[in-house]
Design a protein around this motif. Structure first.
Motif, PDB file in Angstrom:
ATOM      1  N   ASN A  98       4.463   6.465   8.101  1.00  0.00           N
ATOM      2  CA  ASN A  98       4.463   5.821   7.062  1.00  0.00           C
ATOM      3  C   ASN A  98       5.044   6.470   6.370  1.00  0.00           C
ATOM      4  O   ASN A  98       5.470   5.589   5.016  1.00  0.00           O
ATOM      5  CB  ASN A  98       3.203   5.460   6.556  1.00  0.00           C
ATOM      6  N   ALA A  99       4.750   7.589   5.849  1.00  0.00           N
ATOM      7  CA  ALA A  99       5.070   8.808   4.760  1.00  0.00           C
ATOM      8  C   ALA A  99       6.324   8.953   4.965  1.00  0.00           C
ATOM      9  O   ALA A  99       7.333   9.009   4.084  1.00  0.00           O
ATOM     10  CB  ALA A  99       4.482  10.366   4.805  1.00  0.00           C
TER      11      ALA A  99
ATOM     12  N   TYR B  93       8.449   6.122   4.239  1.00  0.00           N
ATOM     13  CA  TYR B  93       8.475   5.148   2.626  1.00  0.00           C
ATOM     14  C   TYR B  93       9.676   6.516   2.228  1.00  0.00           C
ATOM     15  O   TYR B  93      10.484   5.694   1.396  1.00  0.00           O
ATOM     16  CB  TYR B  93       6.772   7.037   2.159  1.00  0.00           C
TER      17      TYR B  93
ATOM     18  N   HIS C  71       1.563  -0.934   0.181  1.00  0.00           N
ATOM     19  CA  HIS C  71      -0.236  -0.030  -0.104  1.00  0.00           C
ATOM     20  C   HIS C  71       0.955   1.289   0.150  1.00  0.00           C
ATOM     21  O   HIS C  71       1.255   1.873   0.691  1.00  0.00           O
ATOM     22  CB  HIS C  71      -0.946   0.237   1.225  1.00  0.00           C
TER      23      HIS C  71
ATOM     24  N   ASP D 145       3.830  11.947   9.815  1.00  0.00           N
ATOM     25  CA  ASP D 145       3.086  10.814   8.823  1.00  0.00           C
ATOM     26  C   ASP D 145       4.269   9.669   9.161  1.00  0.00           C
ATOM     27  O   ASP D 145       5.241  10.131   8.371  1.00  0.00           O
ATOM     28  CB  ASP D 145       2.436  11.186   7.786  1.00  0.00           C
TER      29      ASP D 145
ATOM     30  N   THR E 205       2.117   4.501   0.109  1.00  0.00           N
ATOM     31  CA  THR E 205       1.939   5.797   0.761  1.00  0.00           C
ATOM     32  C   THR E 205       1.712   7.290  -0.359  1.00  0.00           C
ATOM     33  O   THR E 205       2.423   7.310  -0.560  1.00  0.00           O
ATOM     34  CB  THR E 205       2.880   6.301   2.064  1.00  0.00           C
ATOM     35  N   GLU E 206       0.375   8.163   0.331  1.00  0.00           N
ATOM     36  CA  GLU E 206       0.283   8.946  -0.733  1.00  0.00           C
ATOM     37  C   GLU E 206       1.736  10.476   0.189  1.00  0.00           C
ATOM     38  O   GLU E 206       1.871  10.844   2.095  1.00  0.00           O
ATOM     39  CB  GLU E 206      -0.446   9.428  -0.530  1.00  0.00           C
TER      40      GLU E 206
END
Lengths: 251, 447
Positions: free
Chosen positions: B393-394, B397, A86, B391, A88-89
């Protein structure tokens, strides 16, 4: 290329991986298959260094170097790439800028030449073809407003840009229609080289019609319960995971 | 029941009485009357307190302002401010017109008004009171209500010099007009009451940049009131860039009235100040008018920034967009209180409000309070609020692609403010404000 030895991983008090062993050699494609909740994605995230997971014991060697103590960015610089299930945006960060920042930081860590905007632009123009991606998409914020298929193609595009030694693809096929699946799979095949390797994590056999694995492993409840060649995937397609799960329970 | 006002409040009365005899002596009689009425009102209102039930001031304690006896400076004692000070504090291109005020008084020698289209005025308010009294009387103190707001009452009680910008009908002013209000405070803590009146006729266009800054890093009180009238079919872009000293008190009240089919945008950038309170009130007085109200605040240490916005959708087919974003570090605090009123019969109103805060520290606090008062069925209103840490998760990433954590945090922080900065349509100004914001973030993040 990659050696995983007796890897145990927990989230909070719950043990997710209960002793995973894996040996991946250069040029190989390993498929890891398993039902939901078996620990597939955990394995992928742990390899990439996600901070939410705690490794309680075991080793992960990438080209003989233990990477478990490395920060995620240093694992990327060492040649590991995670294709996210998934993605990430990241609103406000342009995809091409983001890729150049990552690319250059890896180049820098190796003492190699960085690319300026123009050079990277040309470089990217060559790469987008691999996944038949609209170049305009790279001028938008990372993954923001992308369709499921566009997100997956974007992950493969990044794999093409970073040219990793080891790519860990976490369900690159999920949420893809038949056309998108073909494009993603062709992208993966084009990026195969004798000196790199791929771990392809999937629930279903269908992507393995396009990306032919050298080895197939079945993961159930945090352990690899069976390994074999591509025929093992066909067996799963035929019979599902029930037999494996039942045989575990009866042990 | 009347309460004897505090000695600090009495000092304002004494200052006004002295000014009326001196620098204010030649003003028209209505100006004397207006100031007197406003001072009486201020004495009776007193500074607001964060007492129970006073929602408007619940999160912002102006006690330090009420308890300080600030020195009111007469226009005749102009402190030493030179062109370099002005250059350092102003934004925009050097060639653009700029009226400069020091402690609320007009500094002619530091101002430059050039190449404005025929009929366009950008002048000292005190001069305009005499040269165009009808125009001033028609608009001045007609929108910023001193009956209800003590700070507006106090400002109005010292109405004298300030900026008056008049754009007649059918004039497109392409080049921004800049107003710069500088405060100086060396030995004594001073107060200035900046006043701005902007009147735009029909089918005209203007861009106004309102700048606030301090020459010293002293403790001073800047109490500004701005009134803006946007005529039918006109388009006004208004920017407020606040770079006060980190010890300054900065209170502003901006009242805007929109005519038929007009458009108004306000982009409010808060980079300085110890205690900042911005009241922004927009009245869509006629059909088809719309506004975009954006803001960005960067606070750390013990800074406090409070944005109170009221949009009064009085007429049908009016719309509003609000986007405020804040980055908070240290023990700073932000308040966003956005009220949207839709009056009876104001059908097809479209209003949207968003406030997002990024907390870089565990000790920073952001309070967001949307309030909708809707007296009409056929409307579309929405709001969104977010407040949180980065964030994770960002962050992961970005790091998984080889970007180190510090750089990744910097990228995400800059991306967060990008949305507001991108909404600045004037290109040179956008570049400059981006530069100011990036410099500040670089200082905080060290990357």
């Amino acid at each position: 290329m990659l050696e995983v030895r007796d890897l145990h991983v927990s989230i909070g008090d719950v043990e997710i991986l209960k002793g995973v062993n894996l040996l991946v050699k250069p040029s190989e494609v390993h498929a890891i298959m398993g039902p939901n909740g078996s620990g597939k994605s955990t394995l992928a995230n742990v390899l990439a260094g996600h901070p939410s997971y705690v490794v309680t014991s075991g080793e992960v060697l990438l080209e003989e170097e233990n990477i478990l103590a490395m920060l995620p960015e240093n694992r990327a610089r060492a040649g590991l790439f995670l294709c996210f299930q998934h993605p990430t945006e990241v609103p406000g960060v342009r995809l091409d800028h983001f890729m150049r920042a990552g690319f250059n930081s890896i180049q820098r860590s190796k003492g190699l030449e960085e690319m300026d905007v123009l050079k990277f632009d040309r470089f990217l123009n060559e790469k987008v073809g691999i996944v038949e991606m609209d170049r305009n998409l790279t001028k938008r914020s990372v993954n923001e407003g992308f369709s499921g298929g566009e997100k997956k193609r974007n992950e493969i595009l990044q794999m093409a840009v970073f040219e990793p030694k080891l790519a860990v693809l976490d369900e690159p096929d999920s949420g893809l229609d038949v056309d998108a699946l073909r494009i993603v799979a062709q992208g993966i095949n084009q990026l195969k080289r004798p000196d790199n390797a791929v771990i392809l994590i999937t629930h279903y056999q269908r992507i393995l019609d396009y990306v032919v694995p050298d080895k197939v492993h079945v993961i159930i409840d945090g352990r690899i319960v069976k390994s074999g060649d591509k025929n093992l995937a066909l067996e799963i397609e035929d019979k599902g995971y029930d037999d494996f799960e039942n045989s575990r329970k009866s042990l | 029941m009347t309460q004897r006002s505090a000695p600090q409040e009495q000092s304002y009365l004494a200052a006004l009485e002295s000014f009326e005899q001196n620098s204010y002596a030649n003003d028209p009689s209505w100006a004397h009357d207006l100031r007197k009425a406003a001072m009486i009102r201020f004495q009776s209102l007193g500074f607001p307190t964060a007492r129970r039930g006073n929602e408007e001031w619940k999160y912002t304690d102006v006690g330090p302002i009420a308890k300080t006896t600030f020195q009111s400076l007469d226009a005749t004692v102009l402190p030493r401010v030179d062109a370099a000070d002005v250059k350092g504090a102003s934004v925009g291109e050097a060639g653009w017109s700029q009226l400069v005020f020091v402690n609320g008084s007009y500094a002619r020698e530091l101002s430059s008004v050039s190449s404005l289209p025929a009929g366009v005025m950008a002048v000292n308010l005190a001069e305009a009171m005499r040269s165009t009294p009808d125009l001033i009387q028609e608009h001045l103190a007609q929108y910023a209500d001193y009956e209800i707001n003590a700070f507006t009452a106090l400002n109005t009680a010292f109405i004298h010099e300030g900026a008056f910008v008049h754009i007649p009908d059918d004039v497109l002013v392409e080049e921004p007009i800049r107003l710069l209000f500088l405060s100086t405070s060396q030995d004594e803590e001073s107060v200035s009451h900046s006043r701005v009146l902007i009147v735009v006729g029909k089918n005209s266009k203007a861009t106004i940049i309102d700048g606030y800054g301090g020459i010293s890093d002293g403790r001073y009180f800047s109490n500004a009131v701005t009134e803006i009238v946007v005529g039918a079919g006109s388009r006004v872009e208004y920017y407020k860039v606040q770079q006060q000293s980190d010890r300054a008190f900065h209170i502003t009240t901006t009242d805007v009235v929109l005519g038929r089919d007009s458009y108004f945008s306000s982009i409010n950038i808060d980079l300085g100040g110890k205690l900042v309170r911005n009241n922004l009130n927009v009245l869509t007085q006629d059909e088809g008018s719309s506004c975009m109200l954006n803001g960005l605040y960067l606070v750390n240490g013990t800074q406090h920034v409070d944005n109170q916005i009221i949009i009064d959708h009085a007429k049908p087919y009016t719309s509003s967009r609000e986007l405020y974003k804040g980055i908070l570090d240290g023990k700073s605090r932000s308040v966003f209180h956005g009220s949207i009123i839709v009056r009876e019969g104001a059908v097809k109103v479209n209003a949207n409000q968003v406030d997002k805060n990024l907390l870089l520290s565990d000790q920073a606090e952001a309070d967001t309070k949307p309030a909708f008062w809707i007296y009409c069925d056929d409307v579309k209103c929405g709001h969104g609020a977010a407040c949180g840490q980065m964030d994770e998760n960002a962050l992961f990433y970005l790091r998984s692609r080889g970007i180190d954590e510090k750089t990744a945090r910097g990228l995400l922080t800059r991306a967060f403010v990008g949305e507001v900065i991108q909404s600045i349509s004037n290109e040179p100004l956008r570049g400059q404000i981006d530069g100011l914001v990036q410099a500040k973030l670089q200082e905080w993040l060290g990357s």
